[in-house]
Write an enzyme that holds these catalytic residues in place. Structure first.
Site, PDB file in Angstrom:
ATOM      1  N   CYS A  22      -8.188  -2.218  14.967  1.00  0.00           N
ATOM      2  CA  CYS A  22      -9.274  -1.838  14.062  1.00  0.00           C
ATOM      3  C   CYS A  22      -9.459  -0.327  14.119  1.00  0.00           C
ATOM      4  O   CYS A  22      -8.994   0.336  15.065  1.00  0.00           O
ATOM      5  CB  CYS A  22     -10.573  -2.544  14.437  1.00  0.00           C
ATOM      6  SG  CYS A  22     -11.293  -1.972  15.998  1.00  0.00           S
TER       7      CYS A  22
ATOM      8  N   ASP B  95       7.148   5.363 -21.781  1.00  0.00           N
ATOM      9  CA  ASP B  95       8.243   6.081 -22.410  1.00  0.00           C
ATOM     10  C   ASP B  95       9.004   5.048 -23.255  1.00  0.00           C
ATOM     11  O   ASP B  95       8.901   3.846 -23.008  1.00  0.00           O
ATOM     12  CB  ASP B  95       9.159   6.677 -21.341  1.00  0.00           C
ATOM     13  CG  ASP B  95      10.352   7.391 -21.953  1.00  0.00           C
ATOM     14  OD1 ASP B  95      10.152   8.199 -22.875  1.00  0.00           O
ATOM     15  OD2 ASP B  95      11.488   7.109 -21.512  1.00  0.00           O
TER      16      ASP B  95
ATOM     17  N   CYS C 153     -10.754   1.066  17.400  1.00  0.00           N
ATOM     18  CA  CYS C 153      -9.721   1.171  18.446  1.00  0.00           C
ATOM     19  C   CYS C 153      -8.861   2.406  18.206  1.00  0.00           C
ATOM     20  O   CYS C 153      -8.517   3.142  19.141  1.00  0.00           O
ATOM     21  CB  CYS C 153      -8.831  -0.065  18.443  1.00  0.00           C
ATOM     22  SG  CYS C 153      -9.713  -1.632  18.622  1.00  0.00           S
TER      23      CYS C 153
END
Length: 896
Positions: free
Chosen positions: A144, A537, A147
């Site tokens: 996380c 394009d 941490c």
């Protein structure tokens, strides 16, 4: 080395596969030496495999191998100079310069020379060797942002660490150090000193093995003690024996069981909390550690045990969920085989895929994965390229065709000449870029980071006031308010909404990669969700980009076969794309080749050559007008009805002075063909007009469906092209785009994109990734088509469609919007639950059990599970979406 250690992205240092000695893995940007005698690294975890890793130095049958980063060695001439310099160093057995990645691999005899001598020789040739070392460590427990922050703070105190890149979603830590000031051991010691174990390859655990870990065992034992103590304390207190009385406190079996539960299950929590305190990190480990100790200190063993056990279970479940998310990336890595069968000295040898050099030939048999990118030099087979392009239909491959690492040979036998090292394969770049998606932070993540900086301290202060305010100021019952404060302390953990965004991004990006869409980062995915306009394009994007003959109109007494024979002979010497299309069409019709002489190109008009002694011409209508032909009056064979069966819209008229009929090429036939997007080639002699050949690009069959599907999503579409207005309008109407912008130079496309963004909102540009580079760079999201095997497109575009398939464009819009919705659901549901718990805790409406089970464990599992749903999002197919079955309706003409 093992192929579960994927290589670094193309264009980076080729030595990215680091040697792992002990824990973790090291990737040298400078150099290093490894003692492994089997030529492999010490192992890489699944998480490590998602980062850039490649051997730095190793021992194998040829001696010790050293990998150096030499950025200024960027051309074959430079490589040759370095090779010459090393030829004079005794003990050097093999030199493999890789100028495309600025990497030098040297095999040497460690008894005769040293890495220092090799570096000195390279630098003596005028090429500096970088000394920075890039370490890739597997830290699964770092799951996380909190941490990650703790690890970063721990490494900030290590002298010589120049950069830290924690990736909690994949459990990977990438650290760059000055090799002269810090070593890999210093980094590992700092990370483990912060409370996070660094794993080596042989320690890699599957998701199932999480439940057999030491922490899982301790949690299980703690849960048994908690259950036993709870039953004796609350269910059958009459049978709870008194063991002793200490300082006025009765020690019962229930009390002892609850204390043991808190100690056994809470030990890892308190340990991690200590590391957090040492690193000055106000995170969940510190909060939970304080909670367990405080509850024991005030003689609340049931609350302490409940908090310790439930929080440990929550941590294990969160680790399990994160590993499931990480495994989706690992699945990509596993597509590439560990070994390759290479032909050396006329014999087949099985070698590590990373040892296959460019130019070597590998053998791939039915059912095997192609180990490297390459070109087929012998054999033919259907090849499943779905791991790269997302297309499930196998593609036929024969001599000259390109194949990609990770694709599967369905049948047949192929010999493939390697065109890139395993570390630089298309699949390797996909894996690296998917992993690197964590580096970019979305707006949601930035908001959460700002919010979490204030949320946790505020709730902690509230918890302290709740626990001690009423007892001290109002004389309220201490135990009651302490439990309420403890509950609020648990609510202060921000894990659920902190992980809500990164786990969603990784799940979505990995899902996209499996379906042939490479998204370069969470911010790009977030930007795609906000797109209001998609600009295409034309050539090669809405159209196939491949010219073909779409109409043949013979004139006079010339037959269609004779006309194609003349056209083929005249155009066979030309290199123009239109000429190639004419020759290919004639070959498909089985038209015989005819000899020509005196070939001459007429610039801007066409070609001229002698055919059977007669001068023939092929070219634009203007060429024949200059020769004196009346293009308004071209005769037809009176006995032929070919003109009535052409698609050119031919209108015939009776000729007043000749038998038969004539057509008006100038005002009717040619304009009608051009209106349909075709380029017109006239063929004839100096005295006779023999016929008309129309050549055009064709609209992709899925183009109309793609535009319609985008419209259903509420997305406006536009086509940008350098082609003429008439042709552009034809194609625009055919595919159904909302706007057509023609006659545009590259810089004018940029201006149009700016106007579209100002008028309608963010714009995504879909192009080929090379010719449209300015437009792709200007758009909110630049999407390159057909990027498989194309370095430029993969490196420069925000999103790369690995196959030439427009079906992936609606999928990209759908996935990005679903991801945005999932992130919003995760964030706001987490905040809502936390808010309810934070309000209810001081009022006594929420217990510690509620706070852990619902607010921490429940929400963490909820947001992770919600994010994993994104892995099931798949591209629609035209059949499912109602694509028309009549192929003739989709085979439309476009300008060349």
């Amino acid at each position: 080395m093992k192929r579960d250690e994927p290589p670094e992205a193309g264009g980076g240092c080729d030595c990215a596969d680091g040697c792992s000695v002990g824990d973790g893995d090291a990737t040298a940007v400078g150099d290093r030496e490894s003692p492994h005698a089997d030529g492999r690294s010490g192992g890489t975890t699944g998480a490590e495999a998602t980062a850039s890793t490649r051997d730095g130095a190793r021992d194998d049958n040829d001696g010790t191998e050293l990998t150096l980063s030499v950025p200024e060695m960027d051309c074959p001439s430079c490589a040759g100079k370095v090779e010459h310099a090393l030829a004079d160093v005794g003990g050097v057995e093999r030199v493999s310069p890789r100028p495309t990645s600025g990497t030098l691999v040297v095999a040497y005899d460690a008894d005769e020379t040293t890495p220092a001598a090799i570096r000195a020789a390279v630098e003596g040739a005028g090429y500096p060797v970088e000394t920075d070392e890039r370490l890739t460590l597997s830290v699964p427990e770092m799951d996380c942002p909190s941490c990650a922050g703790k690890v970063e703070r721990a490494l900030a105190d290590v002298d010589g660490v120049t950069s830290v890149d924690p990736r909690p979603t994949t459990g990977t830590l990438i650290v760059t150090v000055d090799a002269g000031r810090a070593s890999r051991g210093d980094v590992v010691a700092a990370v483990e000193g912060a409370g996070y174990h660094v794993e080596s390859g042989d320690e890699t655990a599957s998701t199932r093995e999480i439940w057999r870990s030491r922490r899982a065992l301790a949690t299980g034992v703690g849960a048994v003690f908690l259950l036993a103590g709870g039953l004796l304390e609350f269910a059958v207190p009459a049978v709870d024996p008194l063991l002793a009385t200490v300082v006025g406190r009765e020690i019962t079996v229930a009390w002892l069981a609850l204390v043991l539960a808190a100690v056994v299950a809470g030990r890892p929590i308190v340990k991690n909390g200590y590391y957090s305190a040492r690193n000055r990190s106000l995170d969940v480990d510190l909060l939970m550690g304080i909670g367990v100790l405080a509850a024991l200190a005030v003689d609340l063993p049931f609350e302490a045990a409940t908090l310790a056990v439930l929080y440990s279970v929550a941590e294990l479940l969160e680790r399990f969920s994160m590993d499931r998310a990480r495994s989706s990336v690992q699945e990509l890595v596993d597509l590439s085989p560990d070994t390759a069968t290479v032909v050396r000295d006329g014999e087949e040898r099985v070698v590590p895929a990373d040892d296959v050099a460019v130019g070597e030939v590998v053998v791939v048999r039915p059912g095997e994965n192609v180990p490297v990118d390459g070109r087929v030099v012998e054999g033919e087979s259907a090849v499943d390229e779905s791991p790269i392009t997302g297309e499930s239909v196998p593609v036929d491959k024969s001599v000259g065709a390109e194949v990609y690492a990770g694709s599967i040979v369905a049948e047949g036998y192929l010999e493939v000449e390697t065109t890139a090292p395993a570390s630089e394969s298309t699949l390797a770049r996909v894996v690296d870029l998917v992993t690197d998606a964590e580096e970019t932070r979305t707006d949601h993540e930035q908001f959460i980071d700002r919010f979490a900086r204030y949320y946790t301290p505020v709730i902690v202060v509230g918890a302290l006031l709740t626990a001690f305010g009423p007892p001290l100021l109002l004389g309220a019952a201490f135990e009651t308010w302490f439990v309420r404060g403890l509950t609020l302390l648990v609510v202060a953990c921000p894990c659920a909404f902190v992980i809500s965004t990164p786990v969603s991004i990784v799940s979505a990006v990995t899902s996209a990669a499996r379906n042939g869409v490479l998204v370069k980062g969470g911010d790009r995915l977030e930007a795609m969700a906000d797109v209001d306009v998609v600009a295409f394009d034309k050539t090669g994007t809405l159209t196939t980009g491949e010219l073909s003959v779409v109409d043949v109109v013979p004139l006079g007494e010339t037959t269609e076969s004779d006309l194609l024979a003349c056209a083929r002979a005249l155009e066979s010497r030309s290199e123009h794309p239109i000429a190639a299309a004419v020759v290919a069409h004639a070959d498909e019709r089985g038209v015989d080749d005819r000899e020509i002489t005196a070939f001459e190109s007429i610039p801007g008009k066409g070609v001229r050559a002698d055919l059977d002694g007669v001068t023939h011409y092929a070219g634009k209508p203007g060429l024949f007008a200059d020769l004196g032909f009346d293009l308004g009056h071209a005769h037809l064979d009176p006995d032929s009805d070919l003109h009535a069966r052409t698609d050119g819209g031919v209108i015939t008229r009776d000729c007043d002075h000749d038998a038969g009929a004539y057509v008006d090429l100038a005002d009717e036939v040619i304009p009608r063909l051009q209106d349909r997007g075709a380029s017109v080639v006239l063929v004839g002699t100096e005295s006779e007009l023999e016929g008309v050949v129309a050549v055009a690009d064709t609209v992709r069959p899925e183009a109309r469906w793609t535009v319609d599907r985008l419209r259903e999503f509420g997305v406006r579409t536009a086509m940008l092209t350098g082609d003429n207005e008439r042709t552009a309008r034809v194609i625009g109407e055919e595919v159904g785009v909302d706007e057509v912008h023609a006659d545009l130079l590259p810089d004018e496309k940029v201006d149009v994109l700016s106007r579209l963004a100002a008028d309608h909102g963010p714009v995504a540009m879909i192009g080929d990734g090379v010719n449209d580079a300015p437009a792709l760079a200007t758009a909110a999201v630049g999407v390159a088509m057909g990027a498989a095997g194309t370095d430029t497109a993969i490196e420069t575009a925000d999103v790369a469609l690995m196959s030439d398939d427009l079906h992936r464009v609606p999928y990209l819009v759908d996935l990005s919007r679903r991801t945005s919705r999932v992130i919003r659901q995760n964030v706001w549901s987490s905040l809502a639950v936390k808010a309810v718990l934070a309000i209810g805790a001081p009022l006594g409406l929420v217990s510690v059990i509620h706070a852990v089970v619902v607010g921490d464990m429940g929400m963490s599992l909820g947001v992770t599970g919600n994010a994993m749903r994104l892995a099931d999002v798949a591209p629609e197919t035209p059949t499912l979406a109602g694509e028309r079955d009549d192929a003739g309706d989709t085979d439309r003409l476009a300008a060349s």
